[in-house]
Design an enzyme around this catalytic site. Structure first.
Site, PDB file in Angstrom:
ATOM      1  N   HIS A 130      22.819  38.010  -6.802  1.00 19.27           N
ATOM      2  CA  HIS A 130      22.142  36.801  -7.274  1.00 19.27           C
ATOM      3  C   HIS A 130      23.159  35.839  -7.876  1.00 19.27           C
ATOM      4  CE1 HIS A 130      19.240  34.679 -10.201  1.00 19.27           C
ATOM      5  NE2 HIS A 130      19.255  34.057  -9.035  1.00 19.27           N
ATOM      6  N   GLU A 188      24.736  38.410 -10.530  1.00 19.75           N
ATOM      7  CA  GLU A 188      23.994  39.615 -10.884  1.00 19.75           C
ATOM      8  C   GLU A 188      23.978  40.548  -9.670  1.00 19.75           C
ATOM      9  OE1 GLU A 188      20.668  38.256 -14.161  1.00 19.75           O
ATOM     10  OE2 GLU A 188      20.273  37.763 -12.068  1.00 19.75           O
ATOM     11  N   SER A 215      15.977  35.291  -6.439  1.00 19.58           N
ATOM     12  CA  SER A 215      16.071  34.993  -7.868  1.00 19.58           C
ATOM     13  C   SER A 215      15.033  35.746  -8.687  1.00 19.58           C
ATOM     14  CB  SER A 215      15.900  33.487  -8.102  1.00 19.58           C
ATOM     15  OG  SER A 215      14.658  33.039  -7.594  1.00 19.58           O
ATOM     16  N   ASN A 228      17.355  34.895 -15.373  1.00 19.04           N
ATOM     17  CA  ASN A 228      16.135  34.107 -15.177  1.00 19.04           C
ATOM     18  C   ASN A 228      15.010  34.558 -16.102  1.00 19.04           C
ATOM     19  OD1 ASN A 228      17.241  32.450 -13.299  1.00 19.04           O
ATOM     20  ND2 ASN A 228      16.293  33.408 -11.527  1.00 19.04           N
TER      21      ASN A 228
END
Length: 655
Positions: free
Chosen positions: A448, A460, A427, A498
């Site tokens: 991801h 991702e 992450s 994130n």
């Protein structure tokens, strides 16, 4: 009139056989699917005139409408929507389409349609104008009205006709939710009259329906009664209440415009059709509809990121290392999508909870015990990691510790087949650091996923400085193969989602530390248009994960903060049963939020760090464009689709 007088058309083929049955076949040129463009409708208008004359002359006993493609009709041509949204153009175009469909319904000779594959939106509206509908009862056949997802509702007279056939409650539910039905479900709702097993049976059954002069019956009186008298207003109020739980009126006006239309005219399908255009036209040019169309086209563009043609890879076997919540759910999703999956962890005690969660997913998504059992059979526990040598894709989803990840890939590289994908679900850790232990670092890409895996469509695809284009395209191909949407991002701390989320969540937590109500902050974010508030989101992600990502991004959790105390006490959010909120049966237990004079304005203030960070991410080239940042944030976080994404919202002065 002689058959030679048939109008010349690009997209339609019309022929008459020896039994005087007309066969009308739609095969839109230069398009992989059939869509109802203005040109297609104009050609249909000419052909309907021709069919009317042949019927009146007694030289045609009926017509069967079929598709020349694998699917039936995928609705109106969305590429024309922007130009069609002009109020000076749209009403006349709609009236013309209404007129053509009504002429089909008014034909004295039978007009039957055979449906295989997708029959949605305008395609279903055309089918409902036909006298009798036959559909192939297989997994590929789907029917429904997805228009609400584009900020509108059915505009080709589908409102009244669907209510006539399915009854007001079922038809309105279908239009308000955008739910897509299997053929058998559509049959139960009376939207389809007959089911057949194979596509090649459509012609035979269509012939029989014409020669027998079959016509569909409307919904029974017991269903139609829900639209009569005062009960219709009560039904409409209930619909508004349900719509409000997911789509506030000021953000998504289409459901409410449809309910208003139903409340006025729902007892008379013909009146509803007559007034449909007046309600539809303002929606088409609304900011919500414009932004939702943009989101649709951006989502479609992601489908072009994978490998095409003869070199398109096939993915049969997946091996997942790490049976925690994320790894286990990735494995379950791949098995649900039909792949053989081996799931590895240190022992069966760690794998069993993942198998239990997978079974719950399969029972929810799959309709039969046989399908659930088959999916479970595809998901195999693999403590020893024997599946590594056989897999097409290896996905690592263990704790965010660099040395652990490096060890996993170093060992796996010796066993993997040369063309297998090697992917990490990290992450936040840069891929270049993980790849230091590999002989061929180009092989390692990032995939991801986002939690919950079964609900969030984004993956991702992380590109390091060591990857070539082929590795990324193959990775995107796998994402598409499991029914997810790939957005390519560079390997930078936090990547896209994130990195943009963390300042947003941390600032909200800082407000809580200073005494503001977490319930009020969450309510404000939802009022702005977010699917979940930042405090509840942090609990859902996990406070330990949030703290780690924050550290990777250079943002520390203050030692004397409530956040730090929760971490120290092992109160990590939803997964531990308590974080900023207590959690019961997967739901945050919240107190009533204090009143606020401008809740949406507070929400706008809350999301500013997210918007600002997204702008920085684009400027640094982490994603290739603002468009990709917008679609990534919408698919990965649920950022208000009606605003078109954080950067589009800023451009429009709405964030």
């Amino acid at each position: 009139m002689a058959q030679a007088d048939t109008p010349q058309t690009r997209h339609w083929d019309f022929s008459i056989d020896v039994e005087q049955i007309g066969w009308l076949v739609l095969d839109v040129q230069d398009n992989s699917v059939n869509v109802l463009s203005r040109e297609v409708i104009s050609e249909l208008e000419k052909l309907v005139g021709h069919i009317e004359q042949l019927g009146q002359a007694g030289s045609l006993v009926g017509v069967v409408l079929l598709s020349g493609k694998s699917g039936f009709i995928a609705g109106a041509d969305i590429s024309e929507f922007d130009q069609m949204s002009d109020p000076a153009v749209l009403p006349e175009a709609l009236r013309r389409t209404h007129g053509v469909f009504q002429r089909i319904e008014d034909l004295k000779i039978p007009f039957v349609c055979g449906i295989s594959g997708f029959c949605v939106g305008g395609g279903l509206e055309l089918a409902l104008a036909c006298h009798y509908r036959i559909a192939v009862n297989d997994e590929g056949t789907r029917l429904g009205f997805p228009e609400v997802n584009l900020g509108i509702f059915p505009g080709f007279a589908g409102t009244g006709r669907s209510i006539r056939q399915a009854g007001p409650v079922d038809a309105m539910q279908l239009m308000l939710t955008g739910k897509i039905l299997r053929a058998s479900q559509a049959r139960k709702l009376n939207l389809v009259d007959k089911l057949v097993r194979h596509r090649d049976m459509l012609r035979w059954e269509g012939r029989k329906a014409v020669l027998s002069r079959r016509r569909s019956d409307p919904a029974p009186l017991t269903k139609r009664a829900m639209a009569f008298g005062p009960i219709r207003s009560r039904v409409a109020d209930k619909m508004r209440e349900e719509a409000g739980k997911k789509a506030p009126r000021n953000h998504y006006p289409a459901p409410y415009a449809l309910i208003d239309l139903f409340e006025k005219y729902g007892d008379d399908p013909k009146k509803m059709i007559a007034h449909e255009i007046d309600s539809f036209v303002p929606l088409m040019a609304s900011p919500t509809a414009q932004n939702l169309r943009r989101v649709f086209f951006l989502s479609e563009s992601l489908k072009r990121l994978g490998v095409k043609g003869k070199d398109k890879p096939k993915f049969v076997r997946v091996h997942v290392v790490g049976a925690g919540v994320m790894g286990g759910d990735i494995a379950a999703w791949c098995a649900y999508r039909g792949m053989a999956v081996t799931l590895q962890d240190m022992d069966m005690d760690r794998i069993k909870p993942a198998l239990d969660r997978a079974k719950k997913l399969f029972k929810k998504r799959l309709k039969t015990r046989q399908a659930v059992d088959a999916a479970m059979a595809r998901l195999e526990p693999d403590v020893e990691g024997k599946g590594i040598a056989r897999c097409d894709v290896l996905i690592e989803a263990v704790v965010e510790k660099l040395d652990v990840k490096q060890q996993i890939f170093s060992n796996a590289e010796k066993q993997l087949r040369p063309n297998a994908i090697m992917a990490t679900n990290t992450s936040s850790i840069e891929l270049e650091r993980i790849a230091e232990a590999l002989d061929n670092p180009n092989r390692l890409i990032g995939l991801h996923f986002f939690n919950p895996v079964a609900q969030l469509p984004l993956v991702e695809v992380i590109r390091s400085t060591l990857n070539d284009d082929d590795a990324i395209r193959v990775g995107a191909s796998f994402v598409l193969a499991i029914g997810k949407s790939p957005v390519v991002v560079k390997s930078k701390p936090g990547f896209l989602v994130n990195r943009a989320l963390m300042p947003y969540m941390l600032e909200a937590i800082d407000r809580v530390e200073k005494g503001e109500s977490p319930e009020q902050l969450d309510a404000a974010a939802v009022a702005f248009g977010m699917p979940m508030g930042p405090i509840e989101l942090m609990d859902t992600v996990g406070l330990d994960v949030g703290a780690f990502v924050a550290k990777e991004l250079g943002q520390k959790v203050p030692e004397d903060s409530r956040f730090a105390k929760l971490l120290a006490d092992g109160k990590l959010g939803r997964k531990s049963g308590e974080g900023f909120y207590k959690w019961v049966d997967g739901k945050a237990q919240k107190e009533k939020a204090p009143a606020h004079a401008n809740l949406e304005g507070l929400g706008r203030d809350l999301v500013q760090p997210l918007v600002d960070t997204a702008e920085v991410i684009v400027s640094e080239g982490v994603v290739e464009s603002a468009d990709m940042a917008d679609i990534g944030m919408i698919l990965g976080t649920g950022f208000a689709p009606f605003l078109g994404g954080p950067l589009k919202a800023r451009e429009d002065g709405r964030a």
